[in-house]
Write an enzyme that holds these catalytic residues in place. Sequence first.
Site, mmCIF file in Angstrom:
data_model
loop_
_atom_site.group_PDB
_atom_site.id
_atom_site.type_symbol
_atom_site.label_atom_id
_atom_site.label_comp_id
_atom_site.label_asym_id
_atom_site.label_seq_id
_atom_site.Cartn_x
_atom_site.Cartn_y
_atom_site.Cartn_z
ATOM 1 N N GLY A 31 109.541 120.164 -64.968
ATOM 2 C CA GLY A 31 110.263 120.926 -63.800
ATOM 3 C C GLY A 31 111.811 120.799 -63.947
ATOM 4 N N SER A 67 106.536 124.580 -65.807
ATOM 5 C CA SER A 67 106.060 123.775 -66.702
ATOM 6 C C SER A 67 107.060 123.101 -67.907
ATOM 7 C CB SER A 67 104.920 124.101 -67.509
ATOM 8 O OG SER A 67 105.371 125.505 -68.070
ATOM 9 N N TYR A 68 108.545 123.893 -67.604
ATOM 10 C CA TYR A 68 109.502 123.494 -68.606
ATOM 11 C C TYR A 68 109.949 122.049 -68.365
ATOM 12 C CZ TYR A 68 109.671 128.370 -70.182
ATOM 13 O OH TYR A 68 109.187 129.608 -70.677
ATOM 14 N N GLY A 69 110.071 121.193 -69.479
ATOM 15 C CA GLY A 69 110.397 119.966 -69.275
ATOM 16 C C GLY A 69 109.109 119.154 -69.637
#
Length: 368
Positions: free
Chosen positions: A104, A96-98
């Site tokens: 992603g 979930s980073y982004g």
Amino acid sequence: MAFTMATTTSYFSCFSPSNETLASSSSPFKSLMLPLFWPWQKVKMGPLTVSPMGFGTWAWGNQLLWGYKETMDTELQRIFNLAVENGINLFDTADSYGTGRLNGQSERLLGKFIRDFQGDEQVRDNIVIATKFAAYPWRLTPGQFVNACKSSLERMKIEQIGIGQLHWSTANYAPLQELALWDGLVAMYDKGLVRAVGVSNYGPKQLVKIYDYLQARGVPLCSAQIQFSLLSMGEDQMEIKNICDSLGIRLISYSPLGLGMLTGKYTPSELPKGPRRLLFGQIIPGLEPLLNSLREIAIRRRKTVPQVAINWCICKGTIPIPGVKSVKQAEENLGALDWRLSSDELLQLEYASRESPRKMIQNIFQTR
């Protein structure tokens, strides 16, 4: 090639700065004296062997909170290379980073940086990626959770993930989904998609439950990741730490610098821009006792305030994963290695933390 094989240790050819060099304005890596840490100072985490500190990559792709721009990618590659060349082999990320179209992005960048790394092949192969899979409401079955793992592998273009972690527990609002996600962890481990499994944002009760559940299915719980710092050392954190120690689970400390509040950079009149500003405005005015102690020890040790705060996490037996956005931050974080606070200094900091009236707000997904 799987970038998780940390079963061998290698001698690192890069060295730590002297105290005097750290205090100067020039790069702290110009004066090479001693290794940042020796091979025997590495940490066992389940089947893996990792550096005593990792790097967090939440900011790599996050525009809203951390102001990420794709023009930063060249410097992020330099950060990655600097870390690996100095013995750091643990990198924490999440699917979930982004933000927005960059969802992603952190995983994609890590995969690219691994492929482009020009250093020693054995050092590259010993890199451990710990990624977290979000408990999205549409991930309702073990198979969907396994597919999330496969998507992360595809984004990073690697064969196997070091640690596959459940990003948060759904026990508080969707207990049936929780069991499906646990079975998903079992499945990805049994299929060899991950070398080990871990959890994030689990409280003491849920941590024991998932440990027992996984153990009954032949899957060891390798790690537990919580917010742990001098700003976040309450009863729950210490109970989790004790449980981890008794069960052989390695505790990973995220936000060891309290989102930046423990860097000494901010004051009530000098707050960061963006979403952090309101939070900092509530907490910073009550941090003077703690920040004063951090500064006092930093001056005496010829270190910086962030280095002292990170070293406290290491001395408490955890693996901190401070975030990095610049080479300067990476160099400073590396200065938290190769030394230890004394027992008196640990007590001084913990007393000052208790004397500071405001504490870090806990993650909304943190369970009991």
